[in-house]
Design a protein around this motif. Sequence first.
Motif, PDB file in Angstrom:
ATOM      1  N   ALA A 119     -83.770   3.017  50.121  1.00 52.33           N
ATOM      2  CA  ALA A 119     -83.255   1.875  49.366  1.00 52.33           C
ATOM      3  C   ALA A 119     -82.736   2.268  47.978  1.00 52.33           C
ATOM      4  O   ALA A 119     -82.122   1.451  47.296  1.00 52.33           O
ATOM      5  N   ALA A 120     -82.963   3.507  47.577  1.00 54.08           N
ATOM      6  CA  ALA A 120     -82.551   3.925  46.226  1.00 54.08           C
ATOM      7  C   ALA A 120     -81.032   4.040  46.135  1.00 54.08           C
ATOM      8  O   ALA A 120     -80.356   4.261  47.144  1.00 54.08           O
ATOM      9  N   ASP A 121     -80.519   3.903  44.921  1.00 55.09           N
ATOM     10  CA  ASP A 121     -79.073   4.043  44.727  1.00 55.09           C
ATOM     11  C   ASP A 121     -78.615   5.416  45.169  1.00 55.09           C
ATOM     12  O   ASP A 121     -77.560   5.576  45.761  1.00 55.09           O
ATOM     13  N   ASN A 122     -79.398   6.413  44.822  1.00 57.39           N
ATOM     14  CA  ASN A 122     -79.066   7.775  45.221  1.00 57.39           C
ATOM     15  C   ASN A 122     -80.279   8.381  45.943  1.00 57.39           C
ATOM     16  O   ASN A 122     -81.214   8.862  45.298  1.00 57.39           O
ATOM     17  N   PRO A 123     -80.278   8.320  47.276  1.00 54.81           N
ATOM     18  CA  PRO A 123     -81.453   8.795  48.019  1.00 54.81           C
ATOM     19  C   PRO A 123     -81.784  10.267  47.760  1.00 54.81           C
ATOM     20  O   PRO A 123     -82.962  10.644  47.773  1.00 54.81           O
ATOM     21  N   ALA A 124     -80.763  11.078  47.479  1.00 58.78           N
ATOM     22  CA  ALA A 124     -81.030  12.496  47.206  1.00 58.78           C
ATOM     23  C   ALA A 124     -81.849  12.626  45.919  1.00 58.78           C
ATOM     24  O   ALA A 124     -82.842  13.358  45.861  1.00 58.78           O
TER      25      ALA A 124
END
Lengths: 280, 649
Positions: B426-431
């Motif tokens: 769900a994060a803006d930038n999963p990395a």
Amino acid sequence: MFFDYWPVLFVDDEPDVLLISKLAMKNFEVYGLPVKIYTASSKAETIALMRDNAEVACNLAVAFLDVVMETDHAGLELCDYIRKEMGNTTTQIFVRTGQAGLAPEREVIDKYDIAGYFSKIEMTQSKLYSVVKSSVRQYLAFGMAQATIELTQALLSAYGSREEIMHAVRAVAGPNERQENAPRWLIVDGEPLFADEVDAPRALTTLKRLKEQRGVPLGPYGDRYVKDADGYQSIDVAPYGSHAETSFVFKSRFAPPASILAMMHGFVVSLAVAWRGSGE
Amino acid sequence: MSAKRFDPYGHTAPDAAPALDKDFESGHYSNENRKIAASGENSMRGTGDIEVRILLVTTAYNGLCQRAHIELVDCGHDVSITLALNEDEIRKAVALFQPHLIVCPFLKEKVPADVYRKTLTIILHPGVRGDRGPSSLDWAIANEESEWGATALQADEEMDAGPIWATAVFPMRAGSKASLYRREVTRAAIEAMLATIERVERGDFTPEPLDYEDPKVRGALRPPMKQKDRAIDWRRDAVATILQKINAADSAPGVLDDIDGEEFYLYGAHEEGQMRGAYPGEIIAQRHGAICRVAVDGAVWISHLKKKNVAKRSFLDRLIVGHSKAFDFKLPATMALGEKAKELPHSPIEPLYRGAGNTFKEIWYEEAAQVGYLHFDFHNGAMSTTQCERLLEAYRLAAKRPVRVLVLMGGTDFWSNGIHLNTIEAADNPADESWRNINAIDDVVCEIVSTMNLLTVAAIWGGCGAGGAIMPLAADEVWAREGVVMNPHYKTMGLYGSEYWTYLLPRRIGPCMALELTERPLPIGMRKARAIGMVDRTMPDDWEAYLAELRRGAEALAQDPDYDDRLREKRESRAEDEAIKPLASYRAAELNRMRVNFYGRFYGGDTSYHEARHAFVHKTRPKRTAAHLAKHAQLDFSHLGELRQPLTY
């Protein structure tokens, strides 16, 4: 190699130095790609940034570290953090100091794994230009060499199973978010390895077009490199001996110099041999 | 029971044992009603002197299936697994493996009639004798049953209506459906499965046809529980009713409810003992991702939500376009609510919470007889960045307490399952979020390994997987419940793994075994874990007995006359290891490999992890059974030599 820019980090507790460094980097390109500037004003802020941002932690090309920040040796400790704690041996680290007495050049270069040492007076705009340019080259060469060894090692381990080989080269041409605009294909014996029904014809058409152009020979047996005006490039391994006919086709603004091209060619040859040797 | 010889219907076994040795429901099986079971149409007759092959047919390789797999292999059976992806997949597995017996530990689909007619097929049903239908546990919780069970029944035309081979029962406990399933149901189902196999093998047992006239049959055919049966009426329902309703639907499908005009499924209910509000249904506070809602007679914490009617998107679509901030998977409640939760007042609790009252808490601490017990009960065992940070803070505080032994209790359903894939997705930038999360969990592991002022014990009651199966190895002693299933591997998630596994795993079990555990992504049971030295001590499967033994063991360790020597040896051993290769170097090398998993490097990016995470979070069913499970689909290299023999004419 397939970056859009080169991430460069400046760490300095003087805001003016950061500002001037940023300005100096404007309209600056290496191998056709711009630099992306990250800044931090202390060792703590840099560590927080590295913990927060995977790009700064993983893919930093060059870092300029001021020595005296929150402590007399904060920049040098930061250098150790990057090298030892982060295990990052690829980023080119330069130490810049305004108080050379606190960190003499010979002592610093002997003790820390850095690419260079400058006093702040020395670091003129043109010096910055040449240092960043040459160190990005160094970063790229070392990083590509490391990545090629890792890929070759993975191919050797996968030898005997085409499924394992596919897994090993997934990072090179597997599904990725840039396939539409900057595609990468591995095509073995006329079959694109990962492409779906939409992407596969595109891969084969591109390869066919590139094959019709004159390329640079990579050895005496028909291997070659070709690049067209739109940035589409192909490294082809011809079918001979233990080699399957293999092409690495990609689109990039970056035209690899001969040394990088040789490494990439080595990878494609490894794939060609592993694929042929692993049978059906 | 003979592990290698099998005579499934026992018509050649006149000396079969005369009495049951399992403590099942008393009186269900008498010596009188044991007869030769087989009818002539079964092809399993007369397989007397051959190796036992058991095929597990399952909807998913879930906890119960993993436990069944481990138990059967431990008994010496030859086991293969197929996912019930479609009828042909099941037929293919049966044709290739030629099983003597099929066991279905977790099956939502129907076994094809031609399969169960030819091969004895046992369904493990999470209900008491006579219970039928897909919502067994849901109804058991809703109807406040005092006792429930698991039944092994033979597949038949009608779902769950086949002859009964064995039943095991347990007293019901207040808890979520998933929690009951993972603990009591799993234990009972395994007991019923093993008894069934024993009975099949012995050959003198007649399974009982389902007869609702029989007073022993307490169950009934229950319809699927619908959302209208589950709905909460905030103006009327008391706290106990709300807890019961959410528990009956947790972890799936959740109770559908309206929050500020939007529909969400509710999960993870906890009673609040002190806070009160004026308007039932109103959200009055947030804490660590959970929200507190007012009920007519108190308040209830809800830890997780899932939004209804969010269109599913493919991995490539998600990869290329990015996410839309509308997630079709379960998330901490405040994260799922987004902006709506921003203004909610926080209700903080101490980092090392020691209160005894009812409230929502993920981390708490107890202390007795110079032993500290640090509990960390994270939903589904997943540990997000912030949860790891809070755990680290709590651990540091606990380690400063005047105790001689610190026991890391984990949670009751899971000890830990490593990084939190849902919040990463769900994060803006999963990395970036993956990077933060792995660093945060590494910090916790590093702190445990580096604790030199006391002895640490990892006490594992629930299961653990990935980094969460490595983390206990950071402690000085690892004690686990007998029925625990560990998955100490990362490969199925496309990750290299961190949590100092390259130090901790070989240190405990040696490099060869470390290679086997990490390269073959299979679960291990505690018999094997104990044998290879991954755990030091196994403890009873019963919660009270487990707790009593744990306390006795921890207190004995604290009072051990050799305590000071052990502490000194620990310091010396750590210093020696550090001198050879610093902990930081292990971490750096692991993270170097993880970088490639998270974030592309020179030749491009590896999306295996991102794709596997997307499939996991969205519960995407695999297209085929994984090769390491489907033994029937594997080449038997030991017999390849036979192919090279010269042909004879």
